[in-house]
Design a protein around this motif. Sequence first.
Motif, PDB file in Angstrom:
ATOM      1  N   LYS A 418      63.365  62.434  63.114  1.00  0.00           N
ATOM      2  CA  LYS A 418      62.903  61.044  63.036  1.00  0.00           C
ATOM      3  C   LYS A 418      61.454  60.934  63.528  1.00  0.00           C
ATOM      4  CE  LYS A 418      63.850  56.289  64.422  1.00  0.00           C
ATOM      5  NZ  LYS A 418      62.416  56.023  64.725  1.00  0.00           N
ATOM      6  N   ALA A 419      61.146  61.654  64.616  1.00  0.00           N
ATOM      7  CA  ALA A 419      59.777  61.617  65.143  1.00  0.00           C
ATOM      8  C   ALA A 419      58.790  62.185  64.123  1.00  0.00           C
ATOM      9  CB  ALA A 419      59.698  62.413  66.444  1.00  0.00           C
ATOM     10  N   PHE A 420      59.197  63.241  63.409  1.00  0.00           N
ATOM     11  CA  PHE A 420      58.326  63.830  62.388  1.00  0.00           C
ATOM     12  C   PHE A 420      58.135  62.871  61.220  1.00  0.00           C
ATOM     13  CE2 PHE A 420      57.930  66.819  58.634  1.00  0.00           C
ATOM     14  CZ  PHE A 420      56.582  67.046  58.829  1.00  0.00           C
ATOM     15  N   LEU A 421      59.224  62.229  60.793  1.00  0.00           N
ATOM     16  CA  LEU A 421      59.115  61.265  59.695  1.00  0.00           C
ATOM     17  C   LEU A 421      58.229  60.081  60.106  1.00  0.00           C
ATOM     18  CD1 LEU A 421      59.840  60.238  56.903  1.00  0.00           C
ATOM     19  CD2 LEU A 421      62.000  59.357  57.843  1.00  0.00           C
ATOM     20  N   ASP A 422      58.392  59.622  61.331  1.00  0.00           N
ATOM     21  CA  ASP A 422      57.544  58.525  61.825  1.00  0.00           C
ATOM     22  C   ASP A 422      56.073  58.938  61.824  1.00  0.00           C
ATOM     23  OD1 ASP A 422      59.763  56.955  62.190  1.00  0.00           O
ATOM     24  OD2 ASP A 422      59.899  57.297  64.361  1.00  0.00           O
ATOM     25  N   TYR A 423      55.828  60.185  62.210  1.00  0.00           N
ATOM     26  CA  TYR A 423      54.449  60.707  62.184  1.00  0.00           C
ATOM     27  C   TYR A 423      53.884  60.671  60.767  1.00  0.00           C
ATOM     28  CZ  TYR A 423      50.950  64.326  61.485  1.00  0.00           C
ATOM     29  OH  TYR A 423      49.832  65.013  61.070  1.00  0.00           O
ATOM     30  N   LEU A 424      54.654  61.134  59.793  1.00  0.00           N
ATOM     31  CA  LEU A 424      54.184  61.143  58.406  1.00  0.00           C
ATOM     32  C   LEU A 424      53.895  59.730  57.911  1.00  0.00           C
ATOM     33  CD1 LEU A 424      56.617  63.810  56.865  1.00  0.00           C
ATOM     34  CD2 LEU A 424      54.167  64.097  57.290  1.00  0.00           C
ATOM     35  N   LYS A 425      54.756  58.794  58.278  1.00  0.00           N
ATOM     36  CA  LYS A 425      54.549  57.401  57.854  1.00  0.00           C
ATOM     37  C   LYS A 425      53.261  56.824  58.449  1.00  0.00           C
ATOM     38  CE  LYS A 425      59.450  56.215  57.239  1.00  0.00           C
ATOM     39  NZ  LYS A 425      60.573  55.430  57.815  1.00  0.00           N
ATOM     40  N   VAL A 426      53.023  57.122  59.726  1.00  0.00           N
ATOM     41  CA  VAL A 426      51.798  56.634  60.383  1.00  0.00           C
ATOM     42  C   VAL A 426      50.568  57.216  59.703  1.00  0.00           C
ATOM     43  CG1 VAL A 426      50.432  56.760  62.510  1.00  0.00           C
ATOM     44  CG2 VAL A 426      52.847  56.128  62.613  1.00  0.00           C
TER      45      VAL A 426
END
Length: 629
Positions: A418-426
């Motif tokens: 989830k943290a990685f996906l959030d990073y990609l979205k940002v």
Amino acid sequence: MKYPNLFSPIKINDMMVRNRIVATPIGQKFFDKSLGGPGIVIAGSVIAEPGKSSFASSDEPYAFSKYEVEQTRQRILIARQAGAKASIEIVHAGQYARVKDFAKGPSGFIRNDGVEVKEMTEEMMEETLRWYEQTAFDAKDIGFDMIFMHFGHGWLPAQFLSPFFNKRTDKYGGSLENRARFPLMILERVRKAVGANFPIDMRISATEWIEGGIEFEDVLAFIKMAEPLIDMVQISCGLDMEREANVHMVTTNFSEHVPNAKYAKIVKENVHIPVAVVGAIMNPDEAEQLISDGVADMVALGRALVADPEWPKKAREGRPEDIVPCIRCLQCYHISTNHRNVGCSVNPRYSNESWIPRKLEKADIKKRIVVIGAGPAGLQAALVADKRGHKVILFEKNSFLGGELHYVAMEYYKSDIKAFLDYLKVQLKKSKVEVHLNTEATPELVKKIMPDAVIIAVGANPVIPHIPGIGKQHVISFYDAIEHMDKIGQNVVIIGGGTIGAEIGLELSLLQQKNVTIIELGGEIAAQGNMLYKIALRQKMQQASTLNTMLKTTCQEIKEDVVVVKTSDGEEKFIKADTVIIATGLKPNKSVAESFYGIVPETFMIGDCIKPRKIMEAVMEGYTIASNL
């Protein structure tokens, strides 16, 4: 400053360090980490006794010998190039050493590979002590700022300390005082070699996570014994070569973050030297809190700096959202992958430093690029192409970003994903990529745009097996199961025991106390996972009392309230099921992907539409293809 404690200076003996971040020696790679801004860089490891102490090779040379010392000196220059202090790990594998004749250890036995481990006599101990003394002296002599004594993870000093290894009945075995005798002798000789003002750091395992291992009370007592001889202690846990304990030394997604903090806090309350803590410190907020709460004086980062060597720099600049998060997949760890696929899922440069540059260069010719699919491969390709100055148009047929990650990130044990996906979205929000959600790209649409290049990342679809009754209402896909766990019945059958089915089953059983049976056609659960992941998964599954797995078993039919299966010996069984979850894998979306060929010359397929694989392959393909357009 966002993280004032993390970036406050600290003095260790006579050495001033500019911040509280230690870069650990994981993987012997430290060039990028040195530029990233830690206070201390441990520039890999050196062996303490040639021919008897290397866990890699009996031929590993002494780092300070005539023909090696120049290269070792380079480590200092690399570590210091952006202001860090240069440290070096001194390690002795003891009974685990790769040797030509015999290995040394606290107790004698014959290893599984046939090598004899000899119980160390005092004469043998003296030989080892002289080498420790010489190694420490040479490290200081060529210019290292400090040394890092590895007394944890089951290496030689730990072997003497731990009852798991040490079976002696003389003055070097039995009581803690006896077991600590030789390790303390090592530290005494090392201190004598480097003098009173030279910083000595020591790593130790607070607990070994193995039956019969050293208790934390003894570890704490030993640290207090060693305190007059060292200047800092780093708290770790687990063992290296004992794989069941290794997954607690280098944690997986099944463990909490910062698992060693509770031990570090107690150590700090009992000593007057700085205390560092290592292990799953994932982000600057966690690091800052450890220091501000007085749990530790320094944080030691391993895989976090593999995932993003610029972690300290980005934290110092107050932009933690730009830090690429480690997902704790253990692909960077050669033991996990048997040396066959070592890399980093989120940092393509790791292990590929010779051909993937540190910084992306702007493209000489700016192109118009269409990316189809916003999973990890497509997102990575779009972001890299954008950074290189291309005009990027991203199409995603769903209303959300992430593809498979969108669902995986919802799972309880996937907070790191989830943290990685959030990073990609940002990063996508910060970019100039033109994003079109709810838009299914077609060859006609691409023809209208006529880009210079098309990157196809349309992923894969769930495999729907031909099982009678699979169309019944209580049968759902693993996507639906993840998204609507609250609607799953009490008795659950999961068809397919790959990583997805196994983790869904674990969550339903361990956290929701549902009765779960996993039906797997093959001979093991999570066959596609790496070795350490599988060990950690099995250990976690053993905690789930309502979880049952059936291997080498086929599903014959799905009825209204039962699933009919046939075991490997031909026995037919009926398993109660309120909900049936289909998790039989993914099939690449090849036909859709191939329909985009022939429109423009530069056309590429990346990610799961080629073959369903790991995040590492998706990210690597997205990065490399886009960086070469």
